[in-house]
Design a protein around this motif. Structure first.
Motif, PDB file in Angstrom:
ATOM      1  N   ASN A  26       0.888  -1.247  -0.011  1.00  0.00           N
ATOM      2  CA  ASN A  26      -0.112  -0.045   0.045  1.00  0.00           C
ATOM      3  C   ASN A  26       0.675   1.280   0.286  1.00  0.00           C
ATOM      4  OD1 ASN A  26      -3.169  -0.437   0.162  1.00  0.00           O
ATOM      5  ND2 ASN A  26      -2.431  -2.217   1.501  1.00  0.00           N
ATOM      6  N   ARG A  27       1.991   1.236   0.676  1.00  0.00           N
ATOM      7  CA  ARG A  27       2.875   2.364   0.628  1.00  0.00           C
ATOM      8  C   ARG A  27       3.422   2.551  -0.536  1.00  0.00           C
ATOM      9  NH1 ARG A  27       8.404   3.164   4.533  1.00  0.00           N
ATOM     10  NH2 ARG A  27       9.212   4.995   3.467  1.00  0.00           N
ATOM     11  N   ARG A  28       3.750   1.664  -1.561  1.00  0.00           N
ATOM     12  CA  ARG A  28       4.190   1.717  -2.861  1.00  0.00           C
ATOM     13  C   ARG A  28       3.260   2.221  -3.696  1.00  0.00           C
ATOM     14  NH1 ARG A  28       8.583   2.407  -0.531  1.00  0.00           N
ATOM     15  NH2 ARG A  28      10.055   0.516  -0.178  1.00  0.00           N
ATOM     16  N   LYS A  29       2.160   1.543  -3.734  1.00  0.00           N
ATOM     17  CA  LYS A  29       0.895   2.219  -4.740  1.00  0.00           C
ATOM     18  C   LYS A  29       0.716   3.487  -4.169  1.00  0.00           C
ATOM     19  CE  LYS A  29      -1.558   0.206  -6.547  1.00  0.00           C
ATOM     20  NZ  LYS A  29      -1.556  -0.336  -8.079  1.00  0.00           N
ATOM     21  N   MET A  30       0.840   4.223  -2.915  1.00  0.00           N
ATOM     22  CA  MET A  30       0.536   5.502  -2.670  1.00  0.00           C
ATOM     23  C   MET A  30       1.574   6.320  -3.137  1.00  0.00           C
ATOM     24  SD  MET A  30       0.866   6.977   1.187  1.00  0.00           S
ATOM     25  CE  MET A  30      -0.724   6.363   1.814  1.00  0.00           C
ATOM     26  N   LEU A 324      -0.593   8.769   6.560  1.00  0.00           N
ATOM     27  CA  LEU A 324      -1.768   8.740   5.583  1.00  0.00           C
ATOM     28  C   LEU A 324      -2.307   7.298   5.605  1.00  0.00           C
ATOM     29  CD1 LEU A 324      -0.280  11.005   2.782  1.00  0.00           C
ATOM     30  CD2 LEU A 324      -2.245  11.212   4.184  1.00  0.00           C
ATOM     31  N   LEU A 325      -1.238   6.433   5.619  1.00  0.00           N
ATOM     32  CA  LEU A 325      -1.519   4.881   5.743  1.00  0.00           C
ATOM     33  C   LEU A 325      -2.328   4.533   6.887  1.00  0.00           C
ATOM     34  CD1 LEU A 325       1.704   2.963   4.776  1.00  0.00           C
ATOM     35  CD2 LEU A 325      -0.451   3.029   3.423  1.00  0.00           C
ATOM     36  N   LEU A 326      -2.131   5.005   8.125  1.00  0.00           N
ATOM     37  CA  LEU A 326      -2.926   4.840   9.354  1.00  0.00           C
ATOM     38  C   LEU A 326      -4.211   5.436   9.115  1.00  0.00           C
ATOM     39  CD1 LEU A 326      -3.234   3.849  11.924  1.00  0.00           C
ATOM     40  CD2 LEU A 326      -2.502   5.902  12.908  1.00  0.00           C
ATOM     41  N   ALA A 327      -4.242   6.542   8.657  1.00  0.00           N
ATOM     42  CA  ALA A 327      -5.631   7.192   8.126  1.00  0.00           C
ATOM     43  C   ALA A 327      -6.463   6.248   7.094  1.00  0.00           C
ATOM     44  CB  ALA A 327      -5.626   8.669   7.506  1.00  0.00           C
ATOM     45  N   LEU A 328      -5.987   5.938   6.202  1.00  0.00           N
ATOM     46  CA  LEU A 328      -6.524   5.007   5.212  1.00  0.00           C
ATOM     47  C   LEU A 328      -6.878   3.485   5.785  1.00  0.00           C
ATOM     48  CD1 LEU A 328      -4.293   5.430   2.164  1.00  0.00           C
ATOM     49  CD2 LEU A 328      -6.686   6.066   1.966  1.00  0.00           C
ATOM     50  N   GLU A 329      -6.121   3.163   6.694  1.00  0.00           N
ATOM     51  CA  GLU A 329      -6.425   1.858   7.348  1.00  0.00           C
ATOM     52  C   GLU A 329      -8.043   2.301   8.031  1.00  0.00           C
ATOM     53  OE1 GLU A 329      -4.649  -1.729  10.054  1.00  0.00           O
ATOM     54  OE2 GLU A 329      -3.957   0.561  10.342  1.00  0.00           O
ATOM     55  N   ARG A 330      -7.914   3.209   9.034  1.00  0.00           N
ATOM     56  CA  ARG A 330      -9.117   3.837   9.762  1.00  0.00           C
ATOM     57  C   ARG A 330     -10.194   3.831   8.865  1.00  0.00           C
ATOM     58  NH1 ARG A 330      -6.871   7.437  14.549  1.00  0.00           N
ATOM     59  NH2 ARG A 330      -5.438   6.105  15.214  1.00  0.00           N
TER      60      ARG A 330
END
Length: 405
Positions: A26-30, A324-330
């Protein structure tokens, strides 16, 4: 072989993280999406060294305290630091290696910075960022462009329930100038206003010698938050040209963003006054609902590049990708990594065409694993079921047999 006995071999230092497959995907996609958006918006990617001389971060506008930096010595007596920031190196590059480039410069970056950072429950040491810098324009349209791109970035990633708070540090500087405060008093005042600590602010002002009307104006700064009506009220608090010019500037930028159709994502916050030595005008930060720290921040820094010998106004922002990953996870916005499409079974000692078959399937966009038949381990079918692989292909003597699970 000697066994490692230290308790630390199964641990990592505080403030850094291992990145497991799901998060890494997900980080690489971001990063791919942000890189694509930055590129399509005219921003050329740039990369800076992982470590620099400490001197780079000691200028008058330095916004990062030395105590938060990771320092080490190069052979000799020169002190080095792991880069605590990427904007300063970009300013160095712009002033020394890009002087002949046509203005404005539009530059982007994706990388990590390293510093001690403690914010609530978050203790970060390695901070993954993606951002842009627009150098060479003082026009309010440049500020609007940068803020608009920060909003577009968050939308591109699939985020919702976020808000960009916009401030103007010159408004605060004008009021402080009018109040006649010295540098120490001004910094104490700034700190409490930025924290929205109205009680402590009231106590501080009570002990300062100034007219009651001036104290009342300063007390109201933390409450200058909301829609464009905030600017109308703020005008009644200021008698200085500096503050009035700042309000005119933020009003122009907000009108542009409204014309871009982005007004639903912005709010005005004249009580946001962080890093006044670094920032020289518009500042902003992005907040997510139910998260107590910003996921992006930026603003105008017109005096920074001049420290490297070139008078070049600038503005920009940085996104913090792990946050941002944490926000997307939530917000349930993360993707699952792609599953393997095919498990290929062949004996490389006998069937020399098996590997060619794997390459052919991969060239067509298929994700192919080659089955490793360890003695006593699972069968191909058992392994495929465990991994969620939907198709098994067996290649033997030039013959292909496939079956789905």
């Amino acid at each position: 072989m000697k066994a490692l006995t230290s308790k630390r071999i199964q641990q990592i230092p505080e403030g850094v993280q291992d990145t497991l497959p799901d998060e890494c995907y997900n980080r690489r996609k971001m990063e791919e999406r942000l890189r694509d958006l930055f590129n399509l918006s005219g921003y050329d990617e740039i990369d800076t060294p992982l470590f620099e001389y400490l001197d780079l971060f000691e200028g008058e506008t330095a916004s990062i305290e030395q105590e938060t930096m990771y320092k080490f010595f190069e052979p000799g007596d020169r002190i080095m630091v792991l880069r605590p920031d990427i904007t300063m190196p970009i300013a160095r590059i712009a002033a020394t290696k890009m002087k002949e480039y046509p203005l404005p410069l539009r530059l982007s970056y994706i990388g990590s910075v390293y510093r001690y950072e403690e914010e609530g429950q978050s203790k970060q040491r390695e901070i993954a960022q993606a951002g842009i810098e627009l150098l060479g324009s003082r026009d309010p349209m440049a500020d609007a462009e940068v803020i608009a791109l920060s909003i577009e970035s968050l939308l591109k990633l699939g985020l919702r329930d976020f808000q960009i708070d916009i401030g103007q540090v010159e408004f605060f500087k004008g009021l402080v100038e009018e109040a006649g405060l010295d540098a120490n008093q001004s910094e104490d005042l700034r700190h409490l206003i930025d924290q929205k600590n109205s009680l402590a602010l009231e106590i501080l002002l009570k002990n300062l010698a100034m007219p009651a009307d001036t104290k009342n104006k300063l007390l109201q700064i933390p409450m200058l938050f909301g829609a464009s009506e905030v600017l109308d009220y703020a005008k009644t608090l200021s008698n200085t040209g500096r503050s009035k010019k700042a309000l005119e500037n933020i009003g122009q930028v907000c009108r542009m963003l409204s014309n871009y159709g982005l007004s639903d994502y912005i709010a005005i916050d004249l009580g946001m006054v962080h890093s006044p030595n670094y920032y020289t005008g518009i500042i902003f930060r992005g907040m997510i609902k139910d998260m107590g720290y910003p996921i992006c921040s930026g603003g105008r820094y017109d005096t920074l590049v001049s420290e490297f010998g070139l008078n070049l106004p600038a503005t920009g922002f940085a996104l913090e990708t792990r946050r941002l990953l944490l926000a997307l996870e939530r917000q349930k916005g993360l993707e699952s990594p792609p599953a393997t499409d095919i498990l290929l079974v062949f004996d490389p000692m006998v069937d020399n065409g098996g590997y060619d078959l794997a390459k052919d399937l991969r060239s067509k966009g298929q994700r192919v694993e080659i089955f490793l038949a360890d003695g006593g381990g699972p069968t191909a079918s058992e392994y495929a079921i465990k991994k969620g692989i939907g198709k098994v292909i067996k290649y033997k003597n030039g013959q292909i047999n496939e079956y789905r699970l």
